[in-house]
Design a protein around this motif. Structure first.
Motif, PDB file in Angstrom:
ATOM      1  N   ILE A  28       0.860  -1.181   0.000  1.00 20.54           N
ATOM      2  CA  ILE A  28       0.000   0.000   0.000  1.00 20.54           C
ATOM      3  C   ILE A  28       0.894   1.227   0.000  1.00 20.54           C
ATOM      4  O   ILE A  28       1.808   1.327   0.825  1.00 20.54           O
ATOM      5  CB  ILE A  28      -0.911   0.017   1.245  1.00 20.54           C
ATOM      6  N   LYS A  29       0.652   2.158  -0.888  1.00 24.34           N
ATOM      7  CA  LYS A  29       1.443   3.387  -0.931  1.00 24.34           C
ATOM      8  C   LYS A  29       1.090   4.270   0.258  1.00 24.34           C
ATOM      9  O   LYS A  29      -0.090   4.415   0.597  1.00 24.34           O
ATOM     10  CB  LYS A  29       1.186   4.142  -2.233  1.00 24.34           C
ATOM     11  N   SER A  30       2.094   4.863   0.870  1.00 28.53           N
ATOM     12  CA  SER A  30       1.854   5.712   2.035  1.00 28.53           C
ATOM     13  C   SER A  30       0.955   6.896   1.679  1.00 28.53           C
ATOM     14  O   SER A  30       0.158   7.342   2.507  1.00 28.53           O
ATOM     15  CB  SER A  30       3.173   6.197   2.638  1.00 28.53           C
ATOM     16  N   GLU A  31       1.042   7.385   0.434  1.00 28.69           N
ATOM     17  CA  GLU A  31       0.184   8.496   0.017  1.00 28.69           C
ATOM     18  C   GLU A  31      -1.288   8.110   0.109  1.00 28.69           C
ATOM     19  O   GLU A  31      -2.143   8.913   0.454  1.00 28.69           O
ATOM     20  CB  GLU A  31       0.494   8.927  -1.419  1.00 28.69           C
ATOM     21  N   ASP A  32      -1.588   6.830  -0.187  1.00 27.98           N
ATOM     22  CA  ASP A  32      -2.967   6.352  -0.102  1.00 27.98           C
ATOM     23  C   ASP A  32      -3.429   6.247   1.350  1.00 27.98           C
ATOM     24  O   ASP A  32      -4.605   6.440   1.649  1.00 27.98           O
ATOM     25  CB  ASP A  32      -3.110   4.993  -0.785  1.00 27.98           C
TER      26      ASP A  32
ATOM     27  N   GLN B 249      -2.751  13.968   5.127  1.00 28.73           N
ATOM     28  CA  GLN B 249      -2.586  14.100   6.564  1.00 28.73           C
ATOM     29  C   GLN B 249      -1.166  13.712   6.943  1.00 28.73           C
ATOM     30  O   GLN B 249      -0.452  13.103   6.165  1.00 28.73           O
ATOM     31  CB  GLN B 249      -3.572  13.195   7.304  1.00 28.73           C
ATOM     32  N   ARG B 250      -0.752  14.028   8.148  1.00 29.56           N
ATOM     33  CA  ARG B 250       0.576  13.674   8.639  1.00 29.56           C
ATOM     34  C   ARG B 250       0.521  12.531   9.651  1.00 29.56           C
ATOM     35  O   ARG B 250       1.545  12.002  10.056  1.00 29.56           O
ATOM     36  CB  ARG B 250       1.264  14.883   9.297  1.00 29.56           C
ATOM     37  N   GLU B 251      -0.668  12.142  10.087  1.00 30.11           N
ATOM     38  CA  GLU B 251      -0.793  11.105  11.111  1.00 30.11           C
ATOM     39  C   GLU B 251      -2.092  10.338  10.895  1.00 30.11           C
ATOM     40  O   GLU B 251      -3.119  10.927  10.565  1.00 30.11           O
ATOM     41  CB  GLU B 251      -0.802  11.767  12.498  1.00 30.11           C
ATOM     42  N   ILE B 252      -2.018   9.012  11.091  1.00 28.27           N
ATOM     43  CA  ILE B 252      -3.214   8.180  11.056  1.00 28.27           C
ATOM     44  C   ILE B 252      -3.216   7.284  12.281  1.00 28.27           C
ATOM     45  O   ILE B 252      -2.177   7.051  12.906  1.00 28.27           O
ATOM     46  CB  ILE B 252      -3.296   7.327   9.766  1.00 28.27           C
TER      47      ILE B 252
END
Length: 62
Positions: free
Chosen positions: A27-31, A36-39
């Protein structure tokens, strides 16, 4: 031995004899972050935070 080399060896050992190892989902981090900067990730009832730093590194904390 490089880290990449050890990961490849580990995945080859995970499969049964004569079977190809299962490819991990990528999974691409952009997806994941979507502007956002945090999930937050919930795993077994615990909340983990995955943050993207100013240097574009990932930090996972419980």
């Amino acid at each position: 031995m490089t880290q990449q080399g050890s990961e490849q060896e580990g995945s080859q050992q995970d499969g049964a004899a004569g079977q190809a190892p299962v490819q991990a989902t990528r999974i691409k981090s952009e997806d994941l972050f979507r502007q956002q900067r945090e999930i937050e990730i919930e795993h077994q009832g615990r909340i983990y935070r995955l943050r993207l730093t100013q240097m574009n590194k990932l930090i996972l904390t419980a």
